[in-house]
Design an enzyme around this catalytic site. Structure first.
Site, PDB file in Angstrom:
ATOM      1  N   LYS A  86       0.839  -1.201   0.000  1.00 32.46           N
ATOM      2  CA  LYS A  86       0.000   0.000   0.000  1.00 32.46           C
ATOM      3  C   LYS A  86       0.876   1.255   0.000  1.00 32.46           C
ATOM      4  O   LYS A  86       2.082   1.186   0.249  1.00 32.46           O
ATOM      5  CB  LYS A  86      -0.911   0.000   1.226  1.00 32.46           C
ATOM      6  CG  LYS A  86      -0.178   0.048   2.557  1.00 32.46           C
ATOM      7  CD  LYS A  86      -1.139  -0.006   3.716  1.00 32.46           C
ATOM      8  CE  LYS A  86      -0.382   0.051   5.055  1.00 32.46           C
ATOM      9  NZ  LYS A  86      -1.313   0.054   6.202  1.00 32.46           N
ATOM     10  N   ARG A 128     -11.713   0.219  15.077  1.00 29.98           N
ATOM     11  CA  ARG A 128     -11.382   0.887  13.825  1.00 29.98           C
ATOM     12  C   ARG A 128     -11.998   0.071  12.701  1.00 29.98           C
ATOM     13  O   ARG A 128     -13.202  -0.005  12.581  1.00 29.98           O
ATOM     14  CB  ARG A 128      -9.843   1.006  13.709  1.00 29.98           C
ATOM     15  CG  ARG A 128      -9.354   2.031  12.730  1.00 29.98           C
ATOM     16  CD  ARG A 128      -7.833   2.048  12.641  1.00 29.98           C
ATOM     17  NE  ARG A 128      -7.303   0.798  12.079  1.00 29.98           N
ATOM     18  CZ  ARG A 128      -6.035   0.612  11.735  1.00 29.98           C
ATOM     19  NH1 ARG A 128      -5.150   1.579  11.940  1.00 29.98           N
ATOM     20  NH2 ARG A 128      -5.638  -0.535  11.221  1.00 29.98           N
ATOM     21  N   TYR A 173      11.495  32.277   7.507  1.00 26.61           N
ATOM     22  CA  TYR A 173      10.251  32.831   8.016  1.00 26.61           C
ATOM     23  C   TYR A 173      10.277  32.925   9.539  1.00 26.61           C
ATOM     24  O   TYR A 173      10.574  31.949  10.227  1.00 26.61           O
ATOM     25  CB  TYR A 173       9.063  31.976   7.583  1.00 26.61           C
ATOM     26  CG  TYR A 173       8.779  32.017   6.106  1.00 26.61           C
ATOM     27  CD1 TYR A 173       8.384  33.191   5.490  1.00 26.61           C
ATOM     28  CD2 TYR A 173       8.916  30.875   5.325  1.00 26.61           C
ATOM     29  CE1 TYR A 173       8.121  33.233   4.121  1.00 26.61           C
ATOM     30  CE2 TYR A 173       8.656  30.899   3.965  1.00 26.61           C
ATOM     31  CZ  TYR A 173       8.257  32.088   3.365  1.00 26.61           C
ATOM     32  OH  TYR A 173       8.000  32.119   2.016  1.00 26.61           O
ATOM     33  N   MET A 186       8.499  25.343   2.021  1.00 29.19           N
ATOM     34  CA  MET A 186       7.845  24.428   1.090  1.00 29.19           C
ATOM     35  C   MET A 186       8.846  23.778   0.148  1.00 29.19           C
ATOM     36  O   MET A 186       8.746  22.582  -0.149  1.00 29.19           O
ATOM     37  CB  MET A 186       6.785  25.165   0.279  1.00 29.19           C
ATOM     38  CG  MET A 186       6.055  24.281  -0.715  1.00 29.19           C
ATOM     39  SD  MET A 186       4.759  25.150  -1.619  1.00 29.19           S
ATOM     40  CE  MET A 186       3.535  25.397  -0.340  1.00 29.19           C
TER      41      MET A 186
END
Length: 382
Positions: A50, A148, A276, A324
């Protein structure tokens, strides 16, 4: 802790022109990890591929695992399972996380087994098979303590009875019964005792209803490594193929190496704020290296001002906020040329940061790091 298989040192890099971030995938590590699990258990091994094979490439992970002893493939969605089927024409493939209105016809046409976690899911599978004339292979999915996925214990008798009726009518074959352990990452058998006992009670109910599943599977990577009583007929290995042991009991072989080129180096004085918010201010004159990789590529922003990368064989702290598309490493007095390779993470045998290191710096788990590397990062096999 058992020792890992011998690993070759990574060959030195040569500069051949501008580069970009690169994720190198060592399939020999996947092969070695698969062989470790086939030797650990007396049952069969399902290679769980997966999330694009835990970020290693679904097709490559599937083929490598099957070539080294795995006999099943597992995925979440039917779409993933169809891709897994394309990797091998013969191995059984299981899909276990689908909505009630999933495309059962496609699953049947590609010979994909389906987990059924509720009576509604089973009814939808039967209805689809009634219309299409297919006979679905299903695995009754039992909730054994996670609250779940899987049918709750009070639903099991009705689920078994309905499954037996549908099997007699020719709509399904109950191929397996499956569950998942909530505390398998805790070494030793005792945390899993209740879940295993509940699961075996569910298997007994299935047999009492007249069902004869050929595979019972409960253990994933951690339980396979720590609790032989949970192995049963089949174990499901995903993270372990990628070299991750959630139990911390076994040294497996990490298969990924992530690098990025230095695109700029600058000398700055003490008191320089970085990035930043100026979350880091230099306390001395230093050299800074800019790498073109950031959180859009899967480098977790939460590791800002905590992580390290290796530049020219030396670990350097990541300073300022990870952006980013970029991060900054503090080289200290070291000076390197642009296009020098920086290692973000690797197996660790040459002192570079590892996936486990990044998981710790980001307060997460290794699974999130390896599955989060973005598609704009180039891939190569070795």
């Amino acid at each position: 802790m058992s020792a890992p298989a011998a690993r070759p040192r990574h060959p030195p890099r040569t500069t051949t022109g501008p580069r970009s971030p690169l994720l190198e995938i060592d399939l020999s590590a996947v092969a070695a990890n698969t062989r470790h699990f086939t030797h650990t258990t007396g049952g069969e091994v399902m290679a769980v591929v997966k999330a694009d094979g835990f970020g290693h490439g679904l097709d490559r992970m599937a083929r490598t695992a099957l070539a080294n002893g795995a006999t099943w493939l597992g995925a979440t969605s039917i779409a993933e399972a169809v891709q897994a089927r394309a990797a091998d024409a013969d191995a059984p493939v299981l899909s276990w996380l689908n909505p009630v209105d999933a495309d059962v016809t496609t699953a049947c046409e590609h010979r994909i087994d389906l987990a059924v976690p509720s009576g509604r899911h089973l009814a939808a599978v039967v209805e689809s098979c009634t219309r299409s004339g297919h006979r679905a292979r299903v695995h009754l999915q039992l909730d054994t303590g996670m609250a779940r996925d899987g049918a709750a214990p009070h639903e099991w008798p009705e689920l078994m009875a309905t499954a037996r009726h549908a099997e007699r009518a020719g709509h399904i074959t109950v191929e397996g019964v499956m569950g998942h352990l909530p505390r398998a990452g805790e070494p030793g058998p005792s945390p899993n005792t209740t879940g295993r006992q509940e699961f075996l009670r569910g298997v007994a109910l299935a047999e009492q209803a007249g069902l004869r599943p050929s595979v019972r599977h409960l253990a994933a990577t951690a339980a396979t490594l720590t609790d032989p009583d949970t192995h049963l007929d089949l174990v499901r290995i995903g993270a372990g193929l990628a070299g991750i042991d959630p139990s911390g009991s076994t040294r497996l072989r990490p298969a990924l190496r992530l690098t990025a080129p230095v695109v700029q180096v600058r000398r700055v004085p003490a008191g320089t704020g970085l990035g930043y918010g100026h979350t880091h201010v230099t306390d001395r004159a230093t050299n800074l290296a800019l790498l073109p990789i950031g959180y859009a590529d899967g480098v977790p922003r939460a590791a800002s001002n905590r992580a390290q990368v290796t530049v020219a064989g030396r670990r350097c702290p990541v300073v300022g906020m990870i952006s980013m598309d970029q991060l900054v490493a503090d080289l200290g007095d070291q000076l390197v040329e642009p296009d020098t390779e920086a290692v973000v993470f690797g197996p660790g045998e040459e002192g570079e940061p590892t996936v486990d290191d990044w998981a710790r710096w980001a307060d997460t788990i290794p699974h999130e790091i390896v599955t989060g590397i973005g598609h704009r990062v180039r891939r190569s096999m070795r």
